[in-house]
Design a protein around this motif. Structure first.
Motif, PDB file in Angstrom:
ATOM      1  N   SER A  15      -3.762  -0.842  -1.465  1.00  0.00           N
ATOM      2  CA  SER A  15      -4.507   0.040  -2.350  1.00  0.00           C
ATOM      3  C   SER A  15      -5.988  -0.038  -2.020  1.00  0.00           C
ATOM      4  CB  SER A  15      -4.289  -0.366  -3.811  1.00  0.00           C
ATOM      5  OG  SER A  15      -5.183   0.321  -4.665  1.00  0.00           O
ATOM      6  N   LEU A  17      -8.129   1.599  -4.298  1.00  0.00           N
ATOM      7  CA  LEU A  17      -8.714   2.117  -5.527  1.00  0.00           C
ATOM      8  C   LEU A  17      -9.946   1.296  -5.909  1.00  0.00           C
ATOM      9  CD1 LEU A  17      -5.489   2.719  -7.658  1.00  0.00           C
ATOM     10  CD2 LEU A  17      -6.766   4.384  -6.292  1.00  0.00           C
ATOM     11  N   ALA A  62      -3.268   6.196 -11.284  1.00  0.00           N
ATOM     12  CA  ALA A  62      -2.723   5.710 -10.012  1.00  0.00           C
ATOM     13  C   ALA A  62      -2.563   4.195 -10.037  1.00  0.00           C
ATOM     14  CB  ALA A  62      -3.625   6.134  -8.860  1.00  0.00           C
ATOM     15  N   ALA A  63      -3.559   3.490 -10.602  1.00  0.00           N
ATOM     16  CA  ALA A  63      -3.458   2.031 -10.692  1.00  0.00           C
ATOM     17  C   ALA A  63      -2.273   1.620 -11.561  1.00  0.00           C
ATOM     18  CB  ALA A  63      -4.757   1.461 -11.252  1.00  0.00           C
ATOM     19  N   GLU A  66       1.010   1.990  -9.549  1.00  0.00           N
ATOM     20  CA  GLU A  66       1.011   1.406  -8.207  1.00  0.00           C
ATOM     21  C   GLU A  66       2.308   0.669  -7.868  1.00  0.00           C
ATOM     22  OE1 GLU A  66      -1.900  -1.425  -5.449  1.00  0.00           O
ATOM     23  OE2 GLU A  66      -2.422  -0.951  -7.522  1.00  0.00           O
ATOM     24  N   LYS A  67       2.889  -0.013  -8.840  1.00  0.00           N
ATOM     25  CA  LYS A  67       4.088  -0.803  -8.552  1.00  0.00           C
ATOM     26  C   LYS A  67       5.281   0.044  -8.142  1.00  0.00           C
ATOM     27  CE  LYS A  67       2.844  -4.677 -11.577  1.00  0.00           C
ATOM     28  NZ  LYS A  67       3.242  -5.490 -12.768  1.00  0.00           N
ATOM     29  N   TYR A  69       5.275   2.310  -5.904  1.00  0.00           N
ATOM     30  CA  TYR A  69       5.153   2.763  -4.516  1.00  0.00           C
ATOM     31  C   TYR A  69       5.031   1.549  -3.600  1.00  0.00           C
ATOM     32  CZ  TYR A  69       4.277   7.077  -7.001  1.00  0.00           C
ATOM     33  OH  TYR A  69       4.401   8.155  -7.833  1.00  0.00           O
ATOM     34  N   GLY A  72       2.138   1.473  -1.357  1.00  0.00           N
ATOM     35  CA  GLY A  72       0.821   1.444  -1.937  1.00  0.00           C
ATOM     36  C   GLY A  72       0.280   2.764  -2.444  1.00  0.00           C
ATOM     37  N   VAL A  73      -0.977   2.689  -2.880  1.00  0.00           N
ATOM     38  CA  VAL A  73      -1.727   3.834  -3.406  1.00  0.00           C
ATOM     39  C   VAL A  73      -3.028   3.919  -2.626  1.00  0.00           C
ATOM     40  CG1 VAL A  73      -2.878   4.800  -5.423  1.00  0.00           C
ATOM     41  CG2 VAL A  73      -0.748   3.529  -5.705  1.00  0.00           C
ATOM     42  N   ARG A  74      -3.350   5.106  -2.124  1.00  0.00           N
ATOM     43  CA  ARG A  74      -4.577   5.281  -1.354  1.00  0.00           C
ATOM     44  C   ARG A  74      -5.378   6.452  -1.912  1.00  0.00           C
ATOM     45  NH1 ARG A  74      -5.229   0.730   1.450  1.00  0.00           N
ATOM     46  NH2 ARG A  74      -6.813   1.845   2.689  1.00  0.00           N
TER      47      ARG A  74
END
Length: 715
Positions: A15, A17, A62-63, A66-67, A69, A72-74
């Protein structure tokens, strides 16, 4: 014709974020709605007026998700981007990918994402909506595990898109936001829970009059050190009538936000208003030196810029932030756009854009000079931070045909950014554009041509490289430009080296180095030519000559504080040590080489060093660890383009390691160890190479760069 694999190199952190700097207030229902939509839709877009809190909301949502994905999250912040041609590159950067190949960036993105479950957050794309919509449509079709959460002032209007209009905060949350932010800037200002402050009715009235728009509320809270709530209400009444005109048919909320920002503008001193307008020419983060040069003048003396910037920071117009390059300032896009309107009203936009362009041309020149110095790591961080504004400077040069030579000069001067900092694809984008301009100033064009040839060589695009270098050589002969001729010979020698034509490489590189000495040219590129000649000699069975060349390079680098070229010299010295059976010496040299290459995100040097370390590890009697390192190199090769360095002489360490470790481990165990290494993200792979044991998390190389204080720079 070579074929190239896509870039699949990524870092450990799943991530990117940003951390929250203050408490998130309200929006619980909206976050829950977004959580539900993300389970049913692959494209969710939050839309609303500027300042309503879209960016903060999608980052928060998004945070929270996050779990879900595993990859991750970008976050890709697209507001600073002005060139649609760099949209794909912006997403590559957001994904933490480095692409040294000449594949179309869109193909690289699609192949990277095709088998991943990832949430991509796109923020601020309204000025690129058509290009962004086309890219998102294609990625969603080709990548079934991809989900996109977007925020902008308008939707993408794609099939399957769930659109969430974001309303202003309800009164209770608006009051809570205002009072919390007020308490942060004004000691003694108490929230409702802590007691009455100037009359809670006045606070509620102010929040109502500002329509609960978070940006307007935060701007209002920032005024409290100078004005009470009742005073603000009185002034807001005046400013509504003065500033609500806007454009015909504008939405009331747009008008309200404009009023709030305009009212904040009216509370500024005349010098603060002038600086606000002039600061709007900056696209990304900026430092004080840049502001002094670009924005200073008779009406705003340079020695008063610092206090004026501090005033805008106090008024929440300008934000201060710590970056790997040091302290920088920036403006929110909405605030910057308001300043740009005032700059246009002043009739000073063109002059300010040219001063901005001139500063960043000077900055690029300073960076190129300091690249060959102990400040090399600082230069890399500085160029990374300044990249949005360097792009803006390039765009301005490209707008005027008569300034083609400035565009060519700037794109060529940034060779260290394209080559040394892992941005070959972007460098190729700009260099192709500038050399396509009408010929004018021979010197600038010739320089752009040999830099283009250099980038094309490293991308494995032999046809483009030869075309650019041939034109450069002809132009150098016609104009008597001995330096351009030397660089042309050097790059042709580099092309021969990577094409496994070692005798030809030795001949051309020797000629280039002789010419450099005669011309008194000494910099990182000249030293790299010496290292490349050493590579040719070691591959031709002349290790003593190669060692002598690289020891000389190492001494010069130590004297000048140069790191980037030093790493390549260490690689050749380690290769020679391995051939002599001096495995401990080779390991020590490779450890330093890998650390430097990783800090500069130079995947070419990094993958060569990791593979040689794998062979050294096998020779030391640890075939399992050697196979893991061999596997760790595989994703790096995919980013670099395996055939570019993957055949003949450069492939020898890989082939020998595979034979030796494979025989000792057996085919099944060898494949298992290689798979373990291939699964390591970049940071973890480097940690494994340096320590011999896996690490869960290591610092980002860009964040770990030296933060030395910068001296004066040419303007």
């Amino acid at each position: 014709m070579r074929k190239y694999a896509p870039c699949l190199m990524r870092r450990s952190n799943l991530s990117n974020l940003p951390a929250e700097l203050n408490r998130f207030v309200g929006r619980g229902a909206e976050i829950r709605e977004l959580q539900g939509l993300l389970t049913r839709f692959r494209l969710v877009t939050v839309v609303g007026v500027g300042g309503v809190g879209k960016s903060r909301l999608v980052v928060r949502a998004a945070a929270a998700a996050e779990k879900r994905y595993c990859d991750g999250v970008r976050l890709a912040e697209l507001a600073p981007l002005r060139d649609p041609g760099l949209l794909e590159q912006a997403l590559l950067d957001a994904l933490g990918l480095t692409d040294h190949t000449r594949r179309p960036p869109r193909e690289v993105l699609a192949e990277h994402l095709v088998d991943r479950r990832l949430l991509l957050v796109l923020d601020g794309f309204e000025h690129l909506v058509d290009d962004c919509a086309g890219l998102v449509r294609e990625l969603l079709r080709r990548c079934p595990g991809l989900t996109v959460l977007a925020a902008a002032r308008c939707p993408l209007r794609l099939d399957g898109e769930a659109v969430v209009p974001l309303a202003p905060l309800p009164e209770a949350d608006a009051v809570r936001l205002f009072t919390e932010r007020a308490a942060a800037v004004l000691p003694g200002f108490r929230t409702e829970d802590g007691g009455r402050v100037e009359g809670d009715d006045s606070v509620r009235e102010l929040c109502r009059r500002l329509d609960g728009i978070p940006l307007a509320l935060e701007l209002a809270a920032g005024r409290l050190p100078a004005l009470g709530v009742e005073q603000m209400l009185h002034r807001l009444d005046d400013r509504f009538r003065l500033l609500t005109g806007g454009t015909r048919g504008a939405l009331p909320r747009h008008q309200t936000l404009r009023t709030a920002i305009g009212w904040s503008h009216e509370l500024c001193t005349p010098r603060e208003r002038l600086l606000w307008a002039r600061l709007s020419v900056f696209v990304g983060p900026f430092d004080l030196e840049a502001v002094e040069y670009v924005c200073g003048g008779p009406e705003l003396p340079a020695d008063e810029v610092l206090d004026t910037v501090a005033g805008l920071v106090d008024r929440s117009v300008v934000l201060r932030e710590e970056t790997p390059a040091g302290v920088r300032h920036r403006m929110l896009d909405t605030v910057r756009a308001y300043g740009a309107e005032w700059l246009a009203e002043l009739g000073d936009e063109e002059r300010m854009r040219r001063r901005h362009r001139d500063w960043y041309m000077g900055l690029a020149t300073w960076c190129e000079l300091e690249w060959f110095s102990p400040r090399q790591a600082e230069v890399a961080a500085c160029a990374d931070s300044a990249l949005p504004d360097l792009r803006a400077a390039l765009e301005l040069c490209l707008e005027a045909p008569e300034e083609a030579h400035l565009a060519q000069h700037l794109a060529a001067t940034l060779w260290f950014c394209w080559v040394g900092c892992g941005r070959l694809a972007e460098g190729r984008h700009w260099l192709d554009r500038v050399v396509a301009l009408e010929p004018g100033h021979d010197e600038a064009r010739l320089r752009a041509l040999w830099v283009l040839g250099y980038v094309a060589v490293l991308q494995g695009d032999d046809t483009a490289a030869v075309a650019a270098l041939y034109e450069c050589g002809e132009g150098a002969a016609r104009t008597g430009n001995a330096l351009a001729a030397a660089y042309t010979t050097h790059r042709m020698g580099c092309l021969a080296l990577l094409s496994d034509d070692m005798p030809r490489a030795e001949e051309l590189l020797s000629q280039a180095l002789t010419a450099y000495r005669e011309l008194g040219e000494l910099n990182s590129q000249v030293l790299m030519g010496q290292v490349e000649l050493a590579m040719a000699k070691v591959f031709l069975g002349e290790p003593e000559a190669a060692v002598a060349l690289c020891r000389e390079v190492r001494e010069v680098c130590e004297d000048r504080g140069e790191l980037w070229t030093r790493a390549y010299a260490l690689y050749v010295l380690a290769y020679s040590a391995w051939t002599r059976g001096a495995y401990g010496e080779a390991r020590e040299l490779l450890g330093e080489c890998i650390a430097i290459d990783h800090a500069f995100h130079d995947l070419v040097g990094l993958v060569l060093a990791v593979e040689l370390l794998a062979l050294v590890t096998a020779a030391e009697g640890d075939p399992a660890e050697a196979a893991v390192l061999q596997g760790a190199a595989a994703p790096m090769w995919e980013a670099v383009g395996l055939p570019l360095f993957g055949s003949g002489y450069f492939s020898a360490p890989r082939v020998l390691c595979e034979q030796r470790a494979g025989e000792e481990l057996g085919a099944e165990r060898f494949r298992s160890c290689v798979a373990e290494g291939s699964a390591l993200p970049l940071d973890a792979a480097v940690a494994r190479a340096l320590s011999g044991r896996p690490l869960d998390r290591v610092p980002s190389p860009r964040g770990a760069r030296t933060r030395a204080r910068r001296g004066g720079r040419p303007g």
